[in-house]
Design a protein around this motif. Structure first.
Motif, mmCIF file in Angstrom:
data_model
loop_
_atom_site.group_PDB
_atom_site.id
_atom_site.type_symbol
_atom_site.label_atom_id
_atom_site.label_comp_id
_atom_site.label_asym_id
_atom_site.label_seq_id
_atom_site.Cartn_x
_atom_site.Cartn_y
_atom_site.Cartn_z
ATOM 1 N N TYR A 1 0.279 12.544 8.915
ATOM 2 C CA TYR A 1 0.373 13.642 7.964
ATOM 3 C C TYR A 1 -0.820 14.544 8.265
ATOM 4 C CZ TYR A 1 3.930 11.350 5.062
ATOM 5 O OH TYR A 1 5.086 10.795 4.589
ATOM 6 N N PHE B 1 4.425 17.087 7.775
ATOM 7 C CA PHE B 1 4.766 15.692 7.499
ATOM 8 C C PHE B 1 5.819 15.189 8.469
ATOM 9 C CE2 PHE B 1 1.894 15.925 4.367
ATOM 10 C CZ PHE B 1 2.261 16.117 3.048
ATOM 11 N N GLY C 1 -3.910 12.467 7.033
ATOM 12 C CA GLY C 1 -3.736 11.428 6.032
ATOM 13 C C GLY C 1 -3.905 10.090 6.708
ATOM 14 N N PHE D 1 -2.271 6.286 4.443
ATOM 15 C CA PHE D 1 -2.027 7.562 3.763
ATOM 16 C C PHE D 1 -2.642 7.608 2.386
ATOM 17 C CE2 PHE D 1 0.389 8.977 7.158
ATOM 18 C CZ PHE D 1 1.384 8.064 7.482
ATOM 19 N N GLN D 2 -3.657 6.807 2.166
ATOM 20 C CA GLN D 2 -4.315 6.847 0.871
ATOM 21 C C GLN D 2 -5.459 7.839 0.836
ATOM 22 O OE1 GLN D 2 -5.138 3.314 -1.356
ATOM 23 N NE2 GLN D 2 -3.878 2.078 0.005
ATOM 24 N N GLU E 1 -0.694 12.083 -4.502
ATOM 25 C CA GLU E 1 -0.428 10.806 -3.867
ATOM 26 C C GLU E 1 -1.234 10.652 -2.593
ATOM 27 O OE1 GLU E 1 1.990 8.723 -5.473
ATOM 28 O OE2 GLU E 1 0.970 7.254 -4.217
ATOM 29 N N TYR F 1 -0.792 11.612 1.396
ATOM 30 C CA TYR F 1 0.564 12.123 1.591
ATOM 31 C C TYR F 1 0.697 13.571 1.148
ATOM 32 C CZ TYR F 1 2.470 7.381 2.212
ATOM 33 O OH TYR F 1 2.763 6.123 2.664
ATOM 34 N N THR F 2 -0.129 13.949 0.208
ATOM 35 C CA THR F 2 0.053 15.246 -0.431
ATOM 36 C C THR F 2 -1.236 16.055 -0.384
ATOM 37 O OG1 THR F 2 -0.498 14.267 -2.573
ATOM 38 C CG2 THR F 2 1.832 14.399 -1.996
#
Lengths: 113, 114
Positions: A32, A51, A94, A98-99, B97, B100-101
């Motif tokens: 990401y 993404f 990311g 992805f945290q 999130e 991811y975002t």
């Protein structure tokens, strides 16, 4: 570990000229990816993100970026730079399942008249 | 929503003093990040929380740094005792999130330790 490299610390571009800022990432799966811009004395603002899907991503302020898996790159482009684009630009990935977001060291863009 | 709110915007303190930086994330966001920005080291991730739980504090430089998130609408970053090398701009960011975002950043706190 996931990481992002921005090889150019400073770039100077003439107003009206085209711009390309480089970003290379290190990540095993599909990443990401994000580009942010920071104006002096301000926080970071998102320009665009990738993404999945179309590898050419359009963002705000006329910016676009292209994801190239074969080159592990996500370079930012703009066809004609305006003086107001002078700022610092950060590429981010990311990571950590992805945290979290990991940022590159940034590229400072200077725009000459 | 007013965005991510950080306070104070500027802080000048003497070496050895305790410093507390505050952050109010965007309502509904479940991830919160603390970053430090310096000329030498760029933008460093210090710690991040997911649903108020600290997930990874490996970026915290020393035991003098600590961060808490007692509820979904408030987080603090504390430095005790402060040192001149802690001088930097500290940013708080939140996202819906994790990575991811999009992360939304506050205006930052410029800390100067003299």
């Amino acid at each position: 570990a996931q990481s992002v490299t921005q090889p150019d610390i400073h770039i100077t571009v003439s107003e009206g000229a085209s711009l390309e800022l480089r970003c290379n990432y290190s990540y095993g799966a599909t990443p990401y990816l994000f580009w942010y811009v920071q104006s002096p004395g301000q926080g970071l603002q998102l320009l665009l993100k990738y993404f999945s899907g179309d590898t050419l991503v359009q963002g705000i302020k006329g910016f676009e970026a292209e994801f190239k898996r074969s080159q592990s790159s996500f370079n930012l482009r703009k066809p004609s730079v305006h003086w107001s684009d002078a700022a610092e630009y950060f590429c981010a990935v990311g990571a950590g399942g992805f945290q979290k977001l990991v940022f590159g060291t940034g590229t400072r863009l200077l725009v000459s008249p | 929503d007013a965005g991510v709110i950080q306070s104070p915007r500027h802080e000048v303190t003497e070496m050895g003093q305790e410093v507390t930086l505050r952050c109010k994330p965007i309502s509904g966001h479940n991830s919160l990040f603390w970053y430090r920005q310096t000329m030498m080291r760029g933008l460093e991730l210090l710690i991040y929380f997911n649903n108020n739980v600290p997930i990874d504090d490996s970026g915290m430089p020393e035991d003098r740094f600590s961060a808490k998130m007692p509820n979904a609408s408030f987080s603090t970053l504390k430095i005790q005792p402060s040192e001149p090398r802690d001088s930097a701009v500290y940013f708080c960011a939140s996202s819906l999130e994790g990575g991811y975002t999009e992360a939304f950043f506050g205006q930052g706190t410029r800390l100067t330790v003299v």
